[in-house]
Enzyme design. Structure first.
Site, PDB file in Angstrom:
ATOM      1  N   ASP A  54       0.743  -1.054   0.326  1.00 52.82           N
ATOM      2  CA  ASP A  54      -0.080   0.093  -0.583  1.00 52.82           C
ATOM      3  C   ASP A  54       1.122   1.609   0.687  1.00 52.82           C
ATOM      4  O   ASP A  54       2.053   1.005   0.437  1.00 52.82           O
ATOM      5  CB  ASP A  54      -0.932  -0.072   1.201  1.00 52.82           C
ATOM      6  CG  ASP A  54      -1.654   1.122   1.086  1.00 52.82           C
ATOM      7  OD1 ASP A  54      -2.446   1.428  -0.059  1.00 52.82           O
ATOM      8  OD2 ASP A  54      -2.378   1.461   2.358  1.00 52.82           O
TER       9      ASP A  54
ATOM     10  N   HIS B 200       3.365   3.395  -8.980  1.00 47.25           N
ATOM     11  CA  HIS B 200       3.676   1.928  -9.065  1.00 47.25           C
ATOM     12  C   HIS B 200       4.282   1.589  -9.394  1.00 47.25           C
ATOM     13  O   HIS B 200       5.545   0.327  -9.419  1.00 47.25           O
ATOM     14  CB  HIS B 200       2.197   1.512 -10.306  1.00 47.25           C
ATOM     15  CG  HIS B 200       0.801   1.337  -9.297  1.00 47.25           C
ATOM     16  ND1 HIS B 200       0.254   0.890  -8.651  1.00 47.25           N
ATOM     17  CD2 HIS B 200       0.107   2.765  -9.460  1.00 47.25           C
ATOM     18  CE1 HIS B 200      -0.985   1.496  -8.234  1.00 47.25           C
ATOM     19  NE2 HIS B 200      -1.003   2.758  -8.480  1.00 47.25           N
TER      20      HIS B 200
ATOM     21  N   LEU C 237      11.873 -20.357  -4.081  1.00 50.60           N
ATOM     22  CA  LEU C 237      11.050 -19.487  -2.826  1.00 50.60           C
ATOM     23  C   LEU C 237       9.629 -19.469  -4.205  1.00 50.60           C
ATOM     24  O   LEU C 237       9.884 -19.136  -5.324  1.00 50.60           O
ATOM     25  CB  LEU C 237      10.721 -17.580  -3.752  1.00 50.60           C
ATOM     26  CG  LEU C 237      10.157 -17.486  -3.244  1.00 50.60           C
ATOM     27  CD1 LEU C 237       9.617 -17.009  -1.182  1.00 50.60           C
ATOM     28  CD2 LEU C 237      10.289 -15.170  -3.172  1.00 50.60           C
TER      29      LEU C 237
END
Length: 248
Positions: free
Chosen positions: A22, A39, A133
């Site tokens: 956020d 972004h 991962l």
């Protein structure tokens, strides 16, 4: 003085970490830039956090990249986000492959633009044999959508006599969620100083530890991830029990 990575207890690393990324818009406003620039700068944060999670042995990292509610944002911003997503997938695939990272997606991806779905599927396929991962992108996702979608599939299996009503319990229900193949997150991080869950992994975070930071997402780096994990490691996870029960 020990560095933040040296302060980590390597024997107590969460297997699954989820992050609500956020603050991109506020970062852009703070720097006098268009929202999309927030972004774009947030991509560097993703790169740093993925690198850090892989370094310390996190098994699953779920990033809340685009919620079902985000479709209600101005069309110009949504279109720009979709374009950024396609560009990021193309740009990062080789680096992810080099770092032995797999890619998974959860959410109502079927309603996303065809180009995005095509690029995503290509990246997932290119990374499918990696064993490190598991990077999970939550796209067109919400916790409520996930639960309702699970119920629909569960009801269908009951109607087709694949399961009976009597066999339904928490463990069975979890198998119908989009996260069925991974453990629930031990740690949920939210950046930007907001104290909300924002419809993210509502079932899965029932006993997750929550870590909130004032840092805006584009300023978040792997050192901040490590600090959040240290905070997690200093907590006592009781799962409804008392401290005395845990020690005995």
């Amino acid at each position: 003085m020990k560095t933040v990575s040296e302060r980590l207890d390597k024997n107590n690393i969460p297997k699954h970490i989820a992050i609500i990324m956020d603050g991109n818009g506020r970062w852009a406003a703070k720097h006098g830039k268009p929202r999309i620039m927030g972004h774009e700068n947030g991509v560097e944060s993703v790169r740093s956090v993925v690198e850090g999670a892989g370094e310390i042995g996190v098994k699953h990292l779920t990033l809340y990249a685009f919620s079902t509610e985000n479709w209600d944002r101005p069309k110009k911003e949504v279109d720009a986000l979709m374009g950024l997503l396609v560009h990021a997938i193309e740009a990062e695939t080789d680096e992810l492959n080099k770092n032995n990272v797999r890619l998974s997606v959860i959410g109502n991806v079927a309603i996303m633009p065809e180009e995005v779905r095509h690029k995503l599927n290509g990246c997932i396929d290119a990374l499918k044999n990696n064993s490190g991962l598991n990077l999970v992108l939550a796209l067109s996702y919400s916790g409520q959508w996930d639960i309702v979608n699970a119920v629909k599939h569960l009801v269908a299996d009951v109607q087709q006599n694949k399961i009976t009503q009597e066999t339904i319990n928490n463990e069975l229900f979890q198998n119908y969620l989009s996260t069925a193949k991974m453990p629930a997150p031990e740690l949920l991080i939210r950046t930007s100083g907001e104290y909300r869950i924002s419809n993210f992994l509502l079932w899965q975070i029932a006993y997750s530890e929550l870590h909130f930071t004032n840092k805006l997402w584009p300023d978040f780096r792997k050192q901040d991830l490590f600090e959040a994990i240290i905070d997690y490691q200093n907590r006592e996870r009781r799962f409804g029990k008392t401290s005395e029960q845990l020690t005995s």
